[in-house]
Design an enzyme around this catalytic site. Structure first.
Site, mmCIF file in Angstrom:
data_model
loop_
_atom_site.group_PDB
_atom_site.id
_atom_site.type_symbol
_atom_site.label_atom_id
_atom_site.label_comp_id
_atom_site.label_asym_id
_atom_site.label_seq_id
_atom_site.Cartn_x
_atom_site.Cartn_y
_atom_site.Cartn_z
ATOM 1 N N TYR A 27 0.724 -1.102 0.029
ATOM 2 C CA TYR A 27 -0.238 0.020 0.100
ATOM 3 C C TYR A 27 0.855 1.219 -0.129
ATOM 4 O O TYR A 27 0.666 2.083 -0.774
ATOM 5 C CB TYR A 27 -0.879 -0.221 1.199
ATOM 6 C CG TYR A 27 -1.821 1.223 1.468
ATOM 7 C CD1 TYR A 27 -2.985 1.317 0.653
ATOM 8 C CD2 TYR A 27 -1.539 2.198 2.286
ATOM 9 C CE1 TYR A 27 -3.880 2.549 0.677
ATOM 10 C CE2 TYR A 27 -2.120 3.243 2.332
ATOM 11 C CZ TYR A 27 -3.471 3.483 1.570
ATOM 12 O OH TYR A 27 -4.339 4.312 1.876
ATOM 13 N N LYS A 31 1.007 4.185 -3.065
ATOM 14 C CA LYS A 31 0.612 5.546 -2.401
ATOM 15 C C LYS A 31 1.908 6.297 -2.807
ATOM 16 O O LYS A 31 1.816 7.539 -3.191
ATOM 17 C CB LYS A 31 0.324 5.727 -1.197
ATOM 18 C CG LYS A 31 -1.316 5.005 -1.042
ATOM 19 C CD LYS A 31 -2.268 5.474 -1.959
ATOM 20 C CE LYS A 31 -3.755 5.031 -1.447
ATOM 21 N NZ LYS A 31 -4.702 5.651 -2.457
#
Length: 164
Positions: A27, A31
């Site tokens: 993640y 990002k």
């Protein structure tokens, strides 16, 4: 957007991508990649009147509740995820004249990466609407905003474009 000589791109990033977070490597990497994409689009779109921004929304959500140590924590008023909408509205508006990046709307901070300590912030209990953000944005954040891109390369490309 290029044909109209105007456009707004708003990407959603995360503190996990800006600072890292235990147990969220995939993640965080995704990002962080969004930040690189946003910076590049800001450079590429500027001459067409297209702004590109990334917002790291603040808020205690179900996803945050899955992070070890965050379970059952009470939500501070400024961490209400509903406070994020006005910043998206501002970023999408014609009131935005310059490229901005890494905006955390609930507390409205601009961070100097990689040091994640806030350089400036503004907060109003209950949140702000897009007009209030627009009225105060430059006065609070303008001196802290920095250009995107690799400085030497960006300057060379600007000179080359001017001579073309």
């Amino acid at each position: 957007m290029r044909e109209q000589n105007y456009g707004r791109i708003i990407n959603i990033t995360s503190s996990a991508g800006l600072r890292g977070n235990f147990g969220q490597s995939n993640y965080s990497a995704a990002k962080a990649g969004i930040m690189g994409l946003t910076f590049t689009w800001a450079l590429e779109g500027a001459k067409y009147g297209i702004t590109s921004n990334a917002m790291a929304p603040a808020g205690l959500t179900r996803m945050v509740g899955l992070i070890p140590g965050m379970e059952g924590k009470p939500m501070a008023p400024e961490m209400d995820p509903n406070l994020n909408g006005p910043m998206v509205a501002f970023l999408a508006s014609e009131k935005l004249r310059r490229e901005r990046a890494d905006l955390r709307p609930a507390r409205l901070r601009v961070h100097d990466l990689p040091d994640a300590a806030p350089l400036a912030s503004m907060y109003k209990p209950g949140g702000m609407n897009a007009s209030e953000i627009a009225a105060n944005f430059d006065g609070v954040f303008l001196e802290h905003l920095q250009p995107v891109g690799i400085p030497q390369l960006s300057a060379r490309l600007r000179r080359k474009r001017r001579s073309s």
